[in-house]
Design an enzyme around this catalytic site. Sequence first.
Site, PDB file in Angstrom:
ATOM      1  N   SER A 128      53.612 -28.503   0.910  1.00  0.00           N
ATOM      2  CA  SER A 128      53.351 -27.292   0.534  1.00  0.00           C
ATOM      3  C   SER A 128      54.141 -25.995   0.238  1.00  0.00           C
ATOM      4  O   SER A 128      53.088 -25.346  -0.074  1.00  0.00           O
ATOM      5  CB  SER A 128      52.114 -27.191   0.742  1.00  0.00           C
ATOM      6  N   HIS A 149      52.226 -31.957  -5.179  1.00  0.00           N
ATOM      7  CA  HIS A 149      51.859 -31.172  -4.492  1.00  0.00           C
ATOM      8  C   HIS A 149      50.696 -31.786  -4.616  1.00  0.00           C
ATOM      9  O   HIS A 149      50.054 -30.694  -5.397  1.00  0.00           O
ATOM     10  CB  HIS A 149      52.250 -29.724  -4.434  1.00  0.00           C
ATOM     11  N   GLU A 161      50.623 -30.078  -8.558  1.00  0.00           N
ATOM     12  CA  GLU A 161      52.257 -29.507  -8.768  1.00  0.00           C
ATOM     13  C   GLU A 161      52.945 -29.599  -9.552  1.00  0.00           C
ATOM     14  O   GLU A 161      53.527 -30.583  -8.068  1.00  0.00           O
ATOM     15  CB  GLU A 161      51.424 -27.913  -7.919  1.00  0.00           C
ATOM     16  N   ASN A 199      49.197 -21.915  -2.924  1.00  0.00           N
ATOM     17  CA  ASN A 199      48.581 -22.066  -1.937  1.00  0.00           C
ATOM     18  C   ASN A 199      49.045 -20.386  -1.525  1.00  0.00           C
ATOM     19  O   ASN A 199      48.406 -20.247  -0.554  1.00  0.00           O
ATOM     20  CB  ASN A 199      49.446 -22.674  -1.474  1.00  0.00           C
TER      21      ASN A 199
END
Length: 514
Positions: A128, A149, A161, A199
């Site tokens: 991440s 991700h 992602e 994130n």
Amino acid sequence: MASIPLQQADIREVAVVGLGTMGSGIAEILARSGRSVVVTEVNHDALARGLATLHASLDKAVARGRLTAADKAMVVARIRAADNLAAGAAAADLVIEAVPERMELKRAVFGELDLACRPDTILATNTSSLSVTALAASIRHPNRVAGLHFFNPAPVMKLVEVVSTVLTAPGTSEALAGLVRALGKTPVQVSDRAGFVVNPLLLAYLNHAVCLLEAGHATSEDIDKAATSGVGLPMGPLALLDLIGLDTSLSTLEALQAEFGGSRFTPAPLLRRLAEAGLTGRKAGRGFYEYQHQSVHAARADDPIHHAASQPPARVLLIENGAATPAADLTSAITAAGIEVVRPPAGGADLVLVAASPARRVLDAALASGRPADAVGIHLVGPHGAGPALAELIVTHLTKASVTAAAAALAAKLGLDPVTARDRPGFLTAALTYPHLNDAATMVQDGYATAADIDTAMMLGCGYPRGPLEMLDDISPAVVLRVLTAMHASSGDPAFAPAPLLAEHAAAGTRFRG
Ligand code: CAA
């Protein structure tokens, strides 16, 4: 010699390395899509736990009528466990690494995969926040390495992602994007930067929520209500931290801070302490909340006013202080609830209510009333397009607890959920979320992703009803700028400095989403 990456349709056998929360969800999705899945874990116990999570998720799908028992049996039959990584990954067309967020662990896994896999096997990491480029550069054939991700819970969240490094072959990321679509999810293709799109935005916001809790600005339940009832997000930030895992969140923040610096990513001490204590959230049975026998309750003592039963006042003195909800609207709502409203200079009221604006201090109006101990600010909030759901009650350091309790009883009589917060710019909902909107504006300004891509990523990755830039447009850049400017001035924290692009939209009266 460079290998030739596989096409999406060639990805029939997938190895999943690490069967924690994310690995088990990823293995489930792949097996449900008809692919063969090999799973590996460091030891027998970890494997048993991961498989139990996977089976529980499939059982839930059967119980909800999303999967037949026969289909479940076929899904289970497609999953096999391998004794060791090399044996499990040898025949795989794609390997997805989902081990804990520690670079040395991931490097070790990639080193083994480098020796065990075919040169055309695509190697993906579910990291991440760590550098996909560094992992790719550590092995032969780095052109077949990319980030993939997923979001928690992986079987539910629609975003993946797909992260390309400067070494990734275009065919590798295309095959992965095709696979994501074949799994019924939406890929967002991004370059390799810590945390990618979601994130840096999400973790800064979650961390800020912990800072507000730690500073005693509001209770955990009120902070979470501000996000859910106040903004319409599917979960509050503290409940979401418990879902993601406090250990994972902490290591993600550390990686983000190493890449970007600044105070937004400095882990809140409380987050670090809870993670150190092993109170990592749902998986440990306790984080910000306790999870016992299907019931969830705050792990910290609540603000006493929530327990103080009180009667609403018979008479209220209402003072206007630049409120978003005009005093006239408040007057009619309170009067309709059978409570008398008087305006200055009348006296004799049990409660002084300041119709408050999140860019202005309540204390000044409270002092001007001459009865600051009896004064509470009130600010109504609700998701865009819906009526107000929350009454933010703003307490100054002079407000008596009995007065706050009476104001909470009044809010409940108006059909609103009362939350209390200290007298700081932004009060609660805006203080929690406007810096998050500002971060999204900064990401657009930095050219890392478009406003539309950021909104899609937050909606599909985190279940937002609307993306942060659409929210910002609906509130209005000028309003967000005003509150952030007040937050920045009052705290001195550069994290709240409004993005220049936000100030430009505010000045021009233009929107991020056109
Ligand atoms: N595994 C499998 N399925 C699950 C699940 C899980 N852990 N949790 C929920 N579900 C399923 C349920 O079975 C249900 O499915 P059906 O509709 O098919 O019956 C569906 O999801 C909705 O669940 P619930 O009705 O129980 O609960 P809900 O409506 O409150 O939704 C939620 C739960 C989907 C988690 C929702 O609250 C949500 O979207 N929350 C936001 C989650 C989020 O932000 N995730 C991203 C975290 S960041 C991250 O993961 C990246 C990182 O690197 C840190």
